[in-house]
Write an enzyme that holds these catalytic residues in place. Sequence first.
Site, PDB file in Angstrom:
ATOM      1  N   PRO A 100       0.842  -1.203   0.000  1.00 31.41           N
ATOM      2  CA  PRO A 100       0.000   0.000   0.000  1.00 31.41           C
ATOM      3  C   PRO A 100       0.875   1.251   0.000  1.00 31.41           C
ATOM      4  O   PRO A 100       1.838   1.335   0.753  1.00 31.41           O
ATOM      5  CB  PRO A 100      -0.779  -0.112   1.314  1.00 31.41           C
ATOM      6  CG  PRO A 100      -0.652  -1.537   1.732  1.00 31.41           C
ATOM      7  CD  PRO A 100       0.664  -2.010   1.218  1.00 31.41           C
TER       8      PRO A 100
ATOM      9  N   CYS B 250       3.464   2.378   9.350  1.00 32.54           N
ATOM     10  CA  CYS B 250       3.558   3.749   8.862  1.00 32.54           C
ATOM     11  C   CYS B 250       4.439   4.593   9.787  1.00 32.54           C
ATOM     12  O   CYS B 250       4.180   4.672  10.993  1.00 32.54           O
ATOM     13  CB  CYS B 250       2.162   4.362   8.768  1.00 32.54           C
ATOM     14  SG  CYS B 250       2.179   6.061   8.157  1.00 32.54           S
TER      15      CYS B 250
ATOM     16  N   LYS C  63       1.198  -5.858   8.542  1.00 31.26           N
ATOM     17  CA  LYS C  63       2.452  -5.344   7.990  1.00 31.26           C
ATOM     18  C   LYS C  63       3.048  -4.403   9.025  1.00 31.26           C
ATOM     19  O   LYS C  63       2.350  -3.538   9.562  1.00 31.26           O
ATOM     20  CB  LYS C  63       2.207  -4.600   6.683  1.00 31.26           C
ATOM     21  CG  LYS C  63       3.477  -4.133   5.973  1.00 31.26           C
ATOM     22  CD  LYS C  63       3.163  -3.642   4.563  1.00 31.26           C
ATOM     23  CE  LYS C  63       4.441  -3.285   3.813  1.00 31.26           C
ATOM     24  NZ  LYS C  63       5.017  -2.000   4.262  1.00 31.26           N
TER      25      LYS C  63
ATOM     26  N   ARG D 130       8.224   0.989  -3.334  1.00 33.54           N
ATOM     27  CA  ARG D 130       8.761   2.052  -4.183  1.00 33.54           C
ATOM     28  C   ARG D 130       9.407   1.544  -5.461  1.00 33.54           C
ATOM     29  O   ARG D 130       9.504   2.274  -6.451  1.00 33.54           O
ATOM     30  CB  ARG D 130       9.774   2.870  -3.378  1.00 33.54           C
ATOM     31  CG  ARG D 130       9.162   3.662  -2.219  1.00 33.54           C
ATOM     32  CD  ARG D 130      10.251   4.299  -1.355  1.00 33.54           C
ATOM     33  NE  ARG D 130      11.076   3.292  -0.702  1.00 33.54           N
ATOM     34  CZ  ARG D 130      12.334   3.476  -0.338  1.00 33.54           C
ATOM     35  NH1 ARG D 130      12.929   4.628  -0.581  1.00 33.54           N
ATOM     36  NH2 ARG D 130      13.006   2.499   0.260  1.00 33.54           N
TER      37      ARG D 130
END
Length: 384
Positions: free
Chosen positions: A26, A111, A151, A238
């Site tokens: 994500p 995050c 994650k 990425r």
Amino acid sequence: MTTAIASARALRIGPIDLDVPVVLAPMAGITNTAFRRLCREYGAGLYVSEMITSRALVERNETTMRLIQHHESETPRSIQLYGVDPKTIAEAVRIIVAEDHADHIDLNFGCPVPKVTRKGGGAALPWKTSLFAAIVEQAVEAAGPLPLTVKMRKGIDADHLTFLEAGRAAEDAGVAAIALHARTANEFYSGHADWNAIGELKQAVTSVPVLGNGDIWSADDAVQMMAQTDCDGVVVGRGCLGRPWLFGELAAAFGREHPPVDATLGFVANAFRRHAELLVEFLGDEDHGCRDIRKHVAWYFKGYPVGGDVRTGLATAQSLAHIDELLGQLDHDAPYPGEDAEGQRGRAGRPKRTALPDKWLDSRELAADAGEMLRGAEIENNGG
């Protein structure tokens, strides 16, 4: 391009069988329906949505409800949820299950963005062991037959690692797989991912798949990560920015019959144009779609002979016709530029001290008066 070829590998996440052990990570503002569809057109794997805030989903925020929608061609469907309150996350999971919005749910504990961690969310949350366990346990129960995964990162910093303890807790809670971005929150996206940590987690978690994430810039990197760590699959972030065909290279590298990619400038231009077209369809407005593709220009054409005027034009184009005109000016026969087009892309930066709530590191348990702070961490906007 890729040279390493791995033996054919498959990945099973609950009832979902993937013939290629690859997951799209994500990424906020990136992994919308348009980009997921594009990646799927080039390869195979599991393609996860942008991070969705559980509270926004429960409150049926208009933008959120649009972001959780999938195109009919997307199978299996995957949504990542973020939150800090076990009850809110569980309710969001129940909505997804009851209304058939997805076939797989992932929980975000990785995050590192300050607006998330300063309120105790994302990569900061696994430090609070009971809160982490409660969120995962209640989410797994609410998911029922749907596979639920997590994650996470290694921890907050080198002195506050959580990945082994959190991995075992998630395994005990009944998750279908665990993915590790092998950096701490402090490292953000800097330096090199610690693939050894992925190997450590694989040794500690034995009953469910362990997936590795970090510094997969090519199919070779994915093959090498799995060989080095014995992980069961890879999560690509990425490395696919401006390179959706990486998923085709990954499919070939993992033994699936797939045509080789000849990434001439014409091939890249066609991919860029298709991406813009899908964004226009997803956003329902040509101007909006053409504005959204602008952030992808540098990634797609990294290393290719594209002049400044064309790059500037693509970064300001307001219509597909204008994009077509600009792409028509390129030398479509220009070959793949090799090393100049490879390596890191997307955000990197330097290590930074993670923004945390006051006295967050003083205890592994949540303070009794932390409820209001955590409610503030249930940010309305998606992303991160």
